[in-house]
Scaffold this active site. Structure first.
Site, short mmCIF file in Angstrom:
data_model
loop_
_atom_site.label_atom_id
_atom_site.label_comp_id
_atom_site.label_asym_id
_atom_site.label_seq_id
_atom_site.Cartn_x
_atom_site.Cartn_y
_atom_site.Cartn_z
N LYS A 11 0.82 -1.21 0.00
CA LYS A 11 0.00 0.00 0.00
C LYS A 11 0.86 1.26 0.00
O LYS A 11 0.59 2.21 -0.74
CB LYS A 11 -0.95 0.00 1.20
CG LYS A 11 -1.94 1.16 1.17
CD LYS A 11 -3.09 0.98 2.12
CE LYS A 11 -2.71 1.20 3.55
NZ LYS A 11 -3.89 1.39 4.43
N SER A 12 1.91 1.29 0.82
CA SER A 12 2.76 2.48 0.90
C SER A 12 3.41 2.78 -0.45
O SER A 12 3.46 3.94 -0.89
CB SER A 12 3.84 2.27 1.97
OG SER A 12 3.29 2.17 3.25
N ARG B 55 -8.68 11.84 12.80
CA ARG B 55 -7.23 11.64 12.92
C ARG B 55 -6.49 12.97 12.87
O ARG B 55 -6.88 13.90 12.15
CB ARG B 55 -6.74 10.70 11.81
CG ARG B 55 -7.32 9.31 11.92
CD ARG B 55 -6.83 8.39 10.84
NE ARG B 55 -5.41 8.15 10.94
CZ ARG B 55 -4.73 7.40 10.08
NH1 ARG B 55 -5.35 6.85 9.05
NH2 ARG B 55 -3.43 7.20 10.23
N ASP C 182 2.26 -0.76 12.19
CA ASP C 182 0.97 -1.24 11.72
C ASP C 182 0.70 -2.69 12.11
O ASP C 182 -0.44 -3.16 11.98
CB ASP C 182 0.87 -1.12 10.19
CG ASP C 182 0.73 0.32 9.73
OD1 ASP C 182 0.19 1.13 10.51
OD2 ASP C 182 1.15 0.63 8.61
#
Length: 464
Positions: free
Chosen positions: A46-47, A147, A346
């Site tokens: 994803k990054s 957030r 994560d």
């Protein structure tokens, strides 16, 4: 400790009835299984997927991408980049083409930039648009709007951008870029790859040299990919153990690049832990990135006694990848050093699952950053453990989990957090009674097909 006080796939096993991929609330249940077996392929990182689209958008020329993760978070980035003027086109399964506008070439977007659930999209794009002399409006879903964004607002404001946000620096917010940004040297108060990347991306369109000092190494995909696009990036170690990353502003990034996205180690973690906690399991997850700034979980699992090996190592798109083979067996509790947190931030929710099954106590320290994720993950993990009879102790920046037999039988509130949902579905495979999550739909933000992949290995994850 008292519960709740402080505290192309290769099938190998029958698949439960299909799990739908709706975005409406979707209760899922995971039932205990004896073992898992088979080979699966991790979805795209994803990054790296976010960065491939964004960097392609600010080049002159065409970037083609293979293996892009097509989760909702990545699609949010793609949609925002289109509004900013880049030509972003899906060519096929995981295959995308980006025709960029060059550094400083974004246009004022005609609509609000909706980041969905993606903190990476919001923070990195804030850096990219901060150097453009127009106003953009950015929002997200209910989870993202809770957030904190102050951690990027503060350094980008020093560089000349202006922000108007909700109280506490929360979305929705307006970003007005500066016509000429000022380079800065900025020491991160907390190790964060997203904040580091936002500043470096703002530095792309800033004259002179912009430097970020990080107290502990964080994932370095931004630096690696910038160098791959011919940006001038320097990294040096400082006397106090910190690391300084400097970018020289206003380059012309080289286009006509082909990027191959490796498998996501954070996504692979769920199948790896699921196999590790079921004795007799034998699972291989193919094509996983093993960048050392992302490999903390795998080092930790080995210390807990997991039989984990890296096979078929190779380099793809500047990143080292391997096939991860994990064989299930007994795990033991350990003390996880706090300086490992940036390399596995994560993965703490699914590590807590391994800790719940391990013999003895696992002590996780320095994890306050978990409170600033899609949910307050530290509190969410603790609540999920409590619901399933696991003993724990929780503090402001630590979680201690007492392992052993897991009663299970609980319903876990996910708070729109995909990693909480997937982690406790993994716990259900090793508990004495099934574990349910109240909403599995957020899983589609990062790991479409998660339940089907796990069921191919022998899991029993079904719609409730």
């Amino acid at each position: 400790m008292n519960p709740g006080t402080n505290g192309a796939r290769l099938p190998s096993g029958s698949r439960s009835r299909p799990v739908s991929s709706s975005s409406v609330p979707q209760k899922l249940v995971s039932a205990p299984v004896a073992r898992l077996e088979g080979r699966v392929r991790a979805p795209g990182d994803k990054s790296i997927s976010h960065r491939a689209l964004m960097f392609g958008a600010v080049t002159v020329g065409e970037t083609t991408i293979e293996g892009l993760l097509e989760g909702e978070d990545i699609l949010s980035s793609a949609a925002a980049l289109r509004l900013l003027g880049a030509d972003v086109v899906r060519l096929g399964d995981g295959a995308w083409r980006v025709r960029g506008v060059g550094v400083g070439g974004f246009r004022e977007p005609p609509d609000v930039l909706d980041m969905g659930n993606s903190g990476t999209s919001a923070r990195l794009l804030s850096g990219l648009i901060a150097s453009h002399a127009f106003t953009s409006f950015m929002t997200g879903d209910a989870s993202l709007r809770r957030r904190p964004m102050l951690r990027v607002i503060e350094p980008l404001s020093r560089m000349g951008a202006r922000f108007v946000s909700r109280d506490g620096g929360r979305l929705p917010m307006a970003v007005t870029g500066a016509p000429t940004m000022m380079p800065i040297e900025y020491r991160l108060p907390v190790a964060s790859a997203q904040v580091k990347s936002a500043i470096l991306l703002a530095g792309l369109n800033t004259p002179g040299e912009t430097t970020v000092i990080e107290p502990e190494p964080t994932r370095d995909h931004t630096e690696r990919m910038l160098e791959g696009f011919s940006a001038a990036v320097r990294t040096r170690a400082l006397d106090d153990g910190a690391r300084a990353i400097t970018i020289v502003g206003q380059p012309e990034l080289a286009g006509n690049r082909h990027i191959v996205v490796p498998g996501d180690p954070s996504s692979a973690a769920f199948a790896v832990v699921a196999a590790a906690v079921r004795p007799g399991s034998d699972v291989t997850v193919e094509n996983v990135g093993i960048n050392p700034t992302r490999a903390g979980l795998y080092e930790t699992l080995r210390e807990m006694g997991a039989a984990l090996s890296f096979e078929n190592r190779r380099v793809m798109g500047g990143e080292t990848v391997a096939d991860l083979r994990i064989r299930g067996g007994a795990l033991k509790g350990i003390d996880v050093p706090p300086d490992r947190a940036p390399s596995m931030i994560d993965e703490y929710p699914v590590l807590a699952v391994a800790a719940a099954v391990a013999e003895g106590t696992t002590r996780m320290q320095g994890v306050a950053e978990l409170r600033a994720k899609e949910s307050d993950r530290l509190a969410s993990v603790a609540a999920g453990l409590q619901a399933n009879g696991v003993r724990f102790e929780i503090g402001a920046d630590y979680l201690h989990v007492q392992g052993g037999a897991v009663p299970g039988g609980g319903l876990v509130a996910t708070h729109l957090d995909h990693r909480i949902a997937m982690s406790f579905l993994v716990l259900g495979l090793a508990a004495q009674s099934p574990v349910a999550v109240d909403d599995g739909s957020p899983i589609n933000t990062s790991f479409p097909g998660f339940a089907d992949m796990m069921n191919d290995l022998g899991a029993k994850i079904t719609n409730a």
